[in-house]
Scaffold this motif. Structure first.
Motif, PDB file in Angstrom:
ATOM      1  N   CYS A 129      55.840 -31.272 -34.433  1.00 17.83           N
ATOM      2  CA  CYS A 129      54.401 -31.060 -34.310  1.00 17.83           C
ATOM      3  C   CYS A 129      53.991 -30.806 -32.870  1.00 17.83           C
ATOM      4  N   GLY A 130      54.924 -30.986 -31.938  1.00 14.21           N
ATOM      5  CA  GLY A 130      54.623 -30.685 -30.539  1.00 14.21           C
ATOM      6  C   GLY A 130      54.432 -31.907 -29.656  1.00 14.21           C
ATOM      7  N   LYS A 131      54.774 -33.104 -30.180  1.00 11.63           N
ATOM      8  CA  LYS A 131      54.581 -34.340 -29.406  1.00 11.63           C
ATOM      9  C   LYS A 131      55.346 -34.313 -28.091  1.00 11.63           C
ATOM     10  N   SER A 132      56.637 -34.009 -28.182  1.00 12.60           N
ATOM     11  CA  SER A 132      57.468 -34.036 -26.980  1.00 12.60           C
ATOM     12  C   SER A 132      57.043 -32.967 -25.986  1.00 12.60           C
ATOM     13  N   THR A 133      56.637 -31.820 -26.521  1.00  9.03           N
ATOM     14  CA  THR A 133      56.183 -30.732 -25.653  1.00  9.03           C
ATOM     15  C   THR A 133      54.931 -31.156 -24.892  1.00  9.03           C
ATOM     16  N   LEU A 134      54.005 -31.772 -25.620  1.00 13.09           N
ATOM     17  CA  LEU A 134      52.769 -32.241 -24.999  1.00 13.09           C
ATOM     18  C   LEU A 134      53.069 -33.246 -23.891  1.00 13.09           C
ATOM     19  N   LEU A 135      53.978 -34.171 -24.206  1.00 13.87           N
ATOM     20  CA  LEU A 135      54.345 -35.204 -23.233  1.00 13.87           C
ATOM     21  C   LEU A 135      54.899 -34.577 -21.957  1.00 13.87           C
ATOM     22  N   ARG A 136      55.722 -33.531 -22.117  1.00 15.01           N
ATOM     23  CA  ARG A 136      56.356 -32.897 -20.957  1.00 15.01           C
ATOM     24  C   ARG A 136      55.391 -32.046 -20.145  1.00 15.01           C
ATOM     25  N   ALA A 137      54.193 -31.848 -20.693  1.00 16.48           N
ATOM     26  CA  ALA A 137      53.187 -31.141 -19.902  1.00 16.48           C
ATOM     27  C   ALA A 137      52.588 -32.081 -18.867  1.00 16.48           C
ATOM     28  N   PHE A 138      52.636 -33.411 -19.136  1.00 16.11           N
ATOM     29  CA  PHE A 138      51.965 -34.375 -18.266  1.00 16.11           C
ATOM     30  C   PHE A 138      52.677 -34.547 -16.924  1.00 16.11           C
ATOM     31  N   ASN A 139      54.009 -34.363 -16.908  1.00 17.42           N
ATOM     32  CA  ASN A 139      54.710 -34.487 -15.622  1.00 17.42           C
ATOM     33  C   ASN A 139      55.341 -33.151 -15.195  1.00 17.42           C
TER      34      ASN A 139
END
Lengths: 254, 312
Positions: free
Chosen positions: A42-52
């Motif tokens: 669903c894109g959870k990990s992708t979203l997380l990797r946008a933060f750093n």
């Protein structure tokens, strides 16, 4: 200073032509455990990797919109991603302490490279501090020169947490930190989260709704790249407003 | 158990493959024995001086013949060490560039190119060494170093012809780089992505992350170097063209010298003229055998020890 640890504005993420994150506005308050849950892909990990700004490792990835960390847009002009990553530590799905470095060096390496300590004593001190914070010190204090291969999965993951804490970040990103850890190790890490949120803001990605219910204060439900619902964990689990959320937390939607 | 069952229990594949394996072992033992047997007269005549003395007296009067291989053994080890020192940074840099930095379009071209370089006949390197590399090194590296730094022992000998340990070492280094980098490249490419993420997420720069990840593949770098050393020790044709072929025992980089393989290649043709030379050449071959074996065993031992510590 912003009241939020993380805030995203119209965040869109593409892999080549594919839109993975489809316009997300999210606010993560300080000193909480914020769970991002949703089915695989669903894109959870992708979203997380946008933060750093870790997405930059992937040449295909493209980010639109803003991500504010403590009020500052990390995608703004002149922002050094390395400074962002010192503020935002990360723990991964696969326990990945560097296998060729000793337990001590795994925690010390970031400190050494970034010249964050002035002396050997200070380094020893900080390594001990980080390992204590990660509830690992008592288990490894006699064998700091051993390699991580001698640790269990859960211990490895706590070593990774210590590695992240050593840099004294404000925020910890955790990408399914218990996915490869046995139940006992999982419980220890979850207990650790309660302790850590006093000083840090934690964003926890999980694909188990039950874990989100156990450990988080806030939860965001992500589905097909869109944020379906966000709110206090208890409210989301007790009376979800959205039909999809209800299906997900009751286990109908996988 | 019936006979039929017994027959069925026999593993056909094992029967076919074991002779091949046995054959390899026998061949190895056979070669070792042949070398030792033929070298024996040299050991009987000269004793330890065969390996620990630098003397090469080939005369028609058999009683005055004396052969000690120290110069050639020294030359082999010295040039191979230079080669390793040249190949190590070159091959690491090449591997990292190909995997991390090269644009997709030229990445494969670079890989093919280095594989082709690895397979080129060594005489091609030799000729290039004689006509291009040695004159260049002599003019731009050896003369200046000798002129300004001749008080340092390794630079003290004058580069009169340019043919020297130094030239041979540099040429060997260039020749073995594609071999070493092939192993490193594979290993570097196979590092799980999660470790790269971990490095970058810990606030490392790209350079620091690369350095950390190179630490992870240290055993591959090590094996690459062992392999390169093995090739350098055994290389014959190119080396005999640029080393000067002189029985010299010097630490001076710019002195001409000999290596074991260039010695055998140069002297074998006329060894039959002399009574005692052939055993000495066999002894030289045996030395090469032992050096190769020792380096490989030491390499394997260290590799295993490392591997045991760093299981994932």
């Amino acid at each position: 200073m912003s009241d939020f640890a993380i805030e995203t504005k119209k965040l869109r993420i593409y892999y080549g032509e594919n839109e993975i994150i489809k316009g997300i506005d999210l606010k993560v308050p300080k000193n909480v455990v914020f769970a991002l849950m949703g089915p695989s892909g669903c894109g959870k990990s992708t979203l997380l990797r946008a933060f750093n700004r870790l997405l930059e490792l992937n040449k295909e990835a493209r980010v639109e919109g803003e991500v504010l960390i403590l009020g500052k847009n990390v995608y703004g002009n002149g922002v050094n991603p390395i400074d962002v990553r010192k503020q935002v530590g990360m723990v991964f799905q696969y326990p990945n302490p560097f296998p060729h470095l000793s337990i001590y060096d795994n925690v010390a390496i970031g400190l050494k490279l970034n010249h964050l300590v002035k002396s050997k004593e200070e380094l020893d001190e900080r390594v001990k501090w980080a390992l204590e914070k990660a509830f690992l010190w008592d288990e490894v204090k006699g064998r700091l020169d051993d390699y991580p291969a001698s640790l269990s999965g859960g211990q490895k993951q706590r070593l990774v947490i210590a590695r992240a804490l050593a840099l004294k970040p404000k925020i910890l990103l955790m990408d399914e930190p218990t996915a490869n850890v046995d139940p006992i190790g999982t419980r220890k890490i979850e207990e650790l989260l309660f302790e850590l949120k006093r000083e840090y803001t934690i964003v926890l990605v999980t694909h188990e709704p039950m874990q989100a219910a156990r450990v988080s204060d806030y939860v965001g439900f992500l589905y097909l790249g869109k944020l379906v619902e966000v709110g206090l964990t208890r409210e989301i689990f007790e009376k979800p407003k959205h039909e999809l959320t209800e299906k997900y937390v009751t286990g109908v939607l996988v | 158990m019936s006979v039929l069952q017994k027959i069925k229990r026999i593993d056909g594949f094992k029967i076919i493959t074991s002779p091949a394996v046995m054959f390899v072992f026998l061949l190895f033992a056979w070669m070792l024995i042949v070398y030792f047997y033929n070298a024996l007269p040299a050991f009987v005549r000269e004793g330890l001086a065969t390996y620990f003395k630098n003397v090469w007296q080939a005369t028609e009067e058999a009683s005055k013949e004396h052969y000690g291989l120290l110069a050639a053994i020294w030359g082999t080890v010295y040039t191979s060490i230079i080669a390793i020192l040249v190949a190590l940074p070159l091959s690491i840099a090449y591997s990292v560039f190909v995997i991390d930095y090269a644009p997709k379009k030229i990445k494969n071209a670079l890989i093919v190119l280095s594989d082709v370089m690895a397979g080129l006949p060594t005489i091609i390197y030799g000729i290039w060494g004689v006509f291009v590399l040695v004159p260049l090194l002599q003019k731009y590296v050896m003369f200046p170093l000798h002129k300004h730094l001749s008080f340092i022992p390794i630079f003290s000998s004058p580069p009169i012809t340019g043919y020297s340990y130094f030239s041979a070492g540099i040429l060997l280094g260039i020749m073995v780089t594609p071999f070493a980098s092939a192993i490193m490249r594979e290993a570097y490419q196979m590092i799980p992505f999660t470790y790269r993420e971990a490095a970058i997420a810990s606030g490392m720069t790209r350079y620091e992350a690369t350095k950390t990840l190179l630490g992870y593949i240290k055993p591959a770098i090590f094996s690459g170097m062992i392999l390169a050393f093995g090739r350098a020790v055994g290389e014959t044709v190119a080396v005999s063209l640029v080393i000067g072929n002189t029985f010299n025992l010097s630490i001076g980089l710019f002195s001409p010298g000999y290596t074991i393989s260039s010695l055998i290649a140069n002297q074998f043709g006329n060894a039959f003229i002399y009574e005692h030379m052939l055993p000495a050449l066999y002894a030289a071959g045996l030395a090469l055998f032992i050096i190769g074996l020792a380096v490989n065993i030491a390499g394997l031992y260290l590799f295993r020890k490392w591997e045991k510590n760093v299981r994932i």
